[in-house]
Design a protein around this motif. Structure first.
Motif, mmCIF file in Angstrom:
data_model
loop_
_atom_site.group_PDB
_atom_site.id
_atom_site.type_symbol
_atom_site.label_atom_id
_atom_site.label_comp_id
_atom_site.label_asym_id
_atom_site.label_seq_id
_atom_site.Cartn_x
_atom_site.Cartn_y
_atom_site.Cartn_z
ATOM 1 N N ASN A 17 -1.232 2.806 -4.617
ATOM 2 C CA ASN A 17 -0.725 1.549 -4.060
ATOM 3 C C ASN A 17 -0.182 0.687 -5.187
ATOM 4 O O ASN A 17 -0.209 1.087 -6.356
ATOM 5 C CB ASN A 17 -1.797 0.825 -3.229
ATOM 6 C CG ASN A 17 -3.037 0.475 -4.034
ATOM 7 O OD1 ASN A 17 -2.982 -0.242 -5.030
ATOM 8 N ND2 ASN A 17 -4.186 0.997 -3.595
ATOM 9 N N GLY B 236 -10.461 0.062 -5.162
ATOM 10 C CA GLY B 236 -9.354 0.558 -4.354
ATOM 11 C C GLY B 236 -7.990 0.173 -4.878
ATOM 12 O O GLY B 236 -6.970 0.478 -4.249
ATOM 13 N N LYS C 245 -5.062 1.637 4.177
ATOM 14 C CA LYS C 245 -6.271 2.343 3.777
ATOM 15 C C LYS C 245 -6.420 2.297 2.263
ATOM 16 O O LYS C 245 -5.428 2.253 1.525
ATOM 17 C CB LYS C 245 -6.225 3.810 4.234
ATOM 18 C CG LYS C 245 -6.354 3.999 5.741
ATOM 19 C CD LYS C 245 -6.366 5.482 6.085
ATOM 20 C CE LYS C 245 -6.510 5.696 7.579
ATOM 21 N NZ LYS C 245 -7.838 5.293 8.076
ATOM 22 N N VAL C 246 -7.674 2.302 1.807
ATOM 23 C CA VAL C 246 -7.980 2.387 0.389
ATOM 24 C C VAL C 246 -9.083 3.424 0.191
ATOM 25 O O VAL C 246 -9.809 3.763 1.119
ATOM 26 C CB VAL C 246 -8.471 1.036 -0.190
ATOM 27 C CG1 VAL C 246 -7.342 0.035 -0.267
ATOM 28 C CG2 VAL C 246 -9.634 0.489 0.620
ATOM 29 N N THR C 247 -9.208 3.905 -1.043
ATOM 30 C CA THR C 247 -10.320 4.787 -1.365
ATOM 31 C C THR C 247 -11.530 3.951 -1.753
ATOM 32 O O THR C 247 -11.404 2.860 -2.305
ATOM 33 C CB THR C 247 -9.961 5.734 -2.521
ATOM 34 O OG1 THR C 247 -9.569 4.959 -3.653
ATOM 35 C CG2 THR C 247 -8.833 6.668 -2.120
ATOM 36 N N PHE D 62 0.805 -1.221 0.000
ATOM 37 C CA PHE D 62 0.000 0.000 0.000
ATOM 38 C C PHE D 62 0.841 1.275 0.000
ATOM 39 O O PHE D 62 0.361 2.341 0.377
ATOM 40 C CB PHE D 62 -0.999 -0.029 1.158
ATOM 41 C CG PHE D 62 -2.157 -0.947 0.874
ATOM 42 C CD1 PHE D 62 -3.251 -0.494 0.166
ATOM 43 C CD2 PHE D 62 -2.117 -2.275 1.258
ATOM 44 C CE1 PHE D 62 -4.312 -1.334 -0.135
ATOM 45 C CE2 PHE D 62 -3.166 -3.132 0.970
ATOM 46 C CZ PHE D 62 -4.268 -2.661 0.271
ATOM 47 N N GLU E 156 -10.263 5.709 2.970
ATOM 48 C CA GLU E 156 -9.955 7.127 2.844
ATOM 49 C C GLU E 156 -11.266 7.836 2.499
ATOM 50 O O GLU E 156 -11.952 7.466 1.549
ATOM 51 C CB GLU E 156 -8.940 7.356 1.716
ATOM 52 C CG GLU E 156 -7.591 6.700 1.944
ATOM 53 C CD GLU E 156 -6.697 7.509 2.854
ATOM 54 O OE1 GLU E 156 -7.174 8.529 3.391
ATOM 55 O OE2 GLU E 156 -5.533 7.119 3.031
ATOM 56 N N ALA F 126 -6.346 -4.391 2.457
ATOM 57 C CA ALA F 126 -6.133 -3.272 3.384
ATOM 58 C C ALA F 126 -6.502 -3.670 4.809
ATOM 59 O O ALA F 126 -5.805 -3.317 5.773
ATOM 60 C CB ALA F 126 -6.954 -2.069 2.940
ATOM 61 N N PRO G 80 -8.826 -5.485 -2.905
ATOM 62 C CA PRO G 80 -7.986 -4.505 -2.207
ATOM 63 C C PRO G 80 -8.540 -4.099 -0.840
ATOM 64 O O PRO G 80 -7.764 -3.758 0.056
ATOM 65 C CB PRO G 80 -7.944 -3.321 -3.177
ATOM 66 C CG PRO G 80 -8.129 -3.948 -4.518
ATOM 67 C CD PRO G 80 -9.144 -5.026 -4.272
ATOM 68 N N TRP G 81 -9.871 -4.119 -0.653
ATOM 69 C CA TRP G 81 -10.429 -3.837 0.676
ATOM 70 C C TRP G 81 -9.965 -4.895 1.664
ATOM 71 O O TRP G 81 -9.551 -4.578 2.781
ATOM 72 C CB TRP G 81 -11.953 -3.842 0.634
ATOM 73 C CG TRP G 81 -12.607 -2.775 -0.172
ATOM 74 C CD1 TRP G 81 -12.015 -1.926 -1.068
ATOM 75 C CD2 TRP G 81 -13.991 -2.469 -0.166
ATOM 76 N NE1 TRP G 81 -12.951 -1.108 -1.630
ATOM 77 C CE2 TRP G 81 -14.178 -1.411 -1.102
ATOM 78 C CE3 TRP G 81 -15.093 -2.973 0.521
ATOM 79 C CZ2 TRP G 81 -15.430 -0.854 -1.355
ATOM 80 C CZ3 TRP G 81 -16.349 -2.421 0.277
ATOM 81 C CH2 TRP G 81 -16.510 -1.370 -0.657
ATOM 82 N N GLY H 186 -4.556 0.259 -7.172
ATOM 83 C CA GLY H 186 -3.714 1.379 -7.565
ATOM 84 C C GLY H 186 -3.851 1.757 -9.022
ATOM 85 O O GLY H 186 -3.659 2.926 -9.396
ATOM 86 N N THR I 121 -9.342 6.088 -9.740
ATOM 87 C CA THR I 121 -8.316 5.090 -10.045
ATOM 88 C C THR I 121 -7.685 5.367 -11.403
ATOM 89 O O THR I 121 -8.403 5.534 -12.400
ATOM 90 C CB THR I 121 -8.933 3.682 -10.055
ATOM 91 O OG1 THR I 121 -9.483 3.409 -8.770
ATOM 92 C CG2 THR I 121 -7.892 2.630 -10.384
#
Length: 370
Positions: free
Chosen positions: A17, A49, A343-345, A5, A363, A337, A333-334, A51, A95
């Motif tokens: 990430n 989430g 953390k992810v968006t 991350f 985030e 994390a 990705p959640w 990268g 993204t």
């Protein structure tokens, strides 16, 4: 050492990430045109989430499609259709979006995988395929037409034209597909390339088409946007490409300005002997990273967050590309994390859907059109 991350800068693009959604063909376009499936499929992956999201292998001309259902980017109509998909992504996610450009060469004109994936004869609606040499992919198939030098120039310009369309669409990054037995790989591998001119014979000659396409695409692509290449690091066939040759190819790509290499493998011949296992291609990515000195992406049966994190922390690769695991779990990705304390968006509509016991992984950014 940075973990999964941590951010990564590629020219003017910063990835939040190291998770990349792999390009995964959907085989459901009509005449190369993206449709509502692509909107639904890609927008879901864009709010994962990750990268970076990579749009599936996209043909630079109709005859370059793997199947009749492949995406294309060769006309105003295909550009407009793909633009609708990209706008849907932009409306709902921040993204970064990459696009993979490809030509299938002798592996074109094939049925979809769920229909067997074999060559479609011209008599049944297929089309004549092309390749560096008139050698069929498998015994019993019709041989492809050997490309002339004029054909090679035409195909290079087809990649350039598609690149200019991608630039107009606002794609953040491009990747050339040089693996899995498709056209660029067919030039690279001695299994499929038995030419006697400057495009065949030595490795230096066999990589000429790739480097010419790369240079032409790089010239047509905005300088601040990154450009990478996917390679098959091993043909898994005696006498074919191996990791030593792939390191040499990657070093040449680095010298020509490549921003990353994805180290996949196989696809050139049904005679390949592969024993897939979790992370079985990671050593290829490690060799490319260590010896070619450019950003290296690991791919292939990477399914668990701690596995992916260790690949980055150990320095074996800079990015991990997730494919089937993302189809199985679009919120991979959640989960990563949550497991790794990162953390992810995520869009606010989904903030209530936190993994149990992990109330602080999102985030709090609100999405909207750029």
């Amino acid at each position: 050492m940075n973990g999964l991350f941590s951010a990564l800068k590629l020219r003017g693009l910063t990835l939040p990430n190291r998770i990349v959604v792999s390009p995964m063909c959907q085989y459901c376009a009509a005449d190369g045109l993206a449709n509502s499936w692509h909107v639904a499929h890609l927008t879901q992956l864009a709010i994962s989430g990750a990268g970076m999201l990579t749009i599936e292998s996209t043909a630079v001309e109709p005859d370059g499609r793997i199947t009749p259902g492949d995406l294309g980017l060769w006309s105003d109509d295909t550009e407009a259709a793909l633009g609708t998909v990209i706008q849907a992504i932009r409306d709902n996610s921040r993204t970064p979006v990459a696009l993979q450009l490809a030509h299938a060469g002798r592996k074109a004109s094939s049925y979809e995988p769920w229909r067997g994936g074999q060559l479609i004869p011209v008599s049944e609606g297929g089309w004549e395929t092309v390749a560096p040499s008139a050698i069929p992919h498998k015994e019993g198939e019709a041989a492809p037409v050997e490309l002339t030098k004029a054909d090679i120039v035409r195909l290079r310009e087809a990649f350039v034209a598609a690149t200019r369309r991608a630039a107009r669409l606002g794609v953040d990054a491009l990747e050339l597909h040089g693996g899995h037995g498709y056209l660029i790989h067919q030039f690279l591998s001695p299994i499929s390339n038995q030419r006697t001119d400057e495009y065949g014979g030595s490795l230096e000659n066999r990589m000429r088409f790739l480097l010419e396409v790369f240079d032409a695409v790089r010239d047509a692509w905005p300088d601040e946007r990154p450009l990478g290449v996917k390679l098959s690091a091993s043909d898994w066939v005696e006498g074919g490409l191996d990791i030593d040759a792939t390191v040499t190819i990657s070093q040449a790509l680095k010298a020509h300005g490549a921003d990353w290499v994805v180290s996949s493998s196989g696809g050139i011949s049904p005679l390949q002997k592969i024993a897939p296992a979790p992370g079985y291609q990671v050593p290829f990515a490690a060799r490319v990273k260590q010896e070619a000195g450019l950003v290296s992406t690991a791919v292939g049966l990477i399914t668990e967050p701690r596995q992916a994190d260790e690949i980055i922390r150990s320095g074996e690769a800079d990015l991990v590309a997730i494919a089937r695991a993302m189809l199985n779990d679009p919120r991979w990705p959640w989960r990563a994390a949550a497991e790794l304390g990162a953390k992810v968006t995520a869009p606010p509509q989904y903030w209530r859907a936190l993994p149990q016991g992990h109330a602080d992984i999102f985030e709090h950014l609100v999405f909207g059109a750029r």
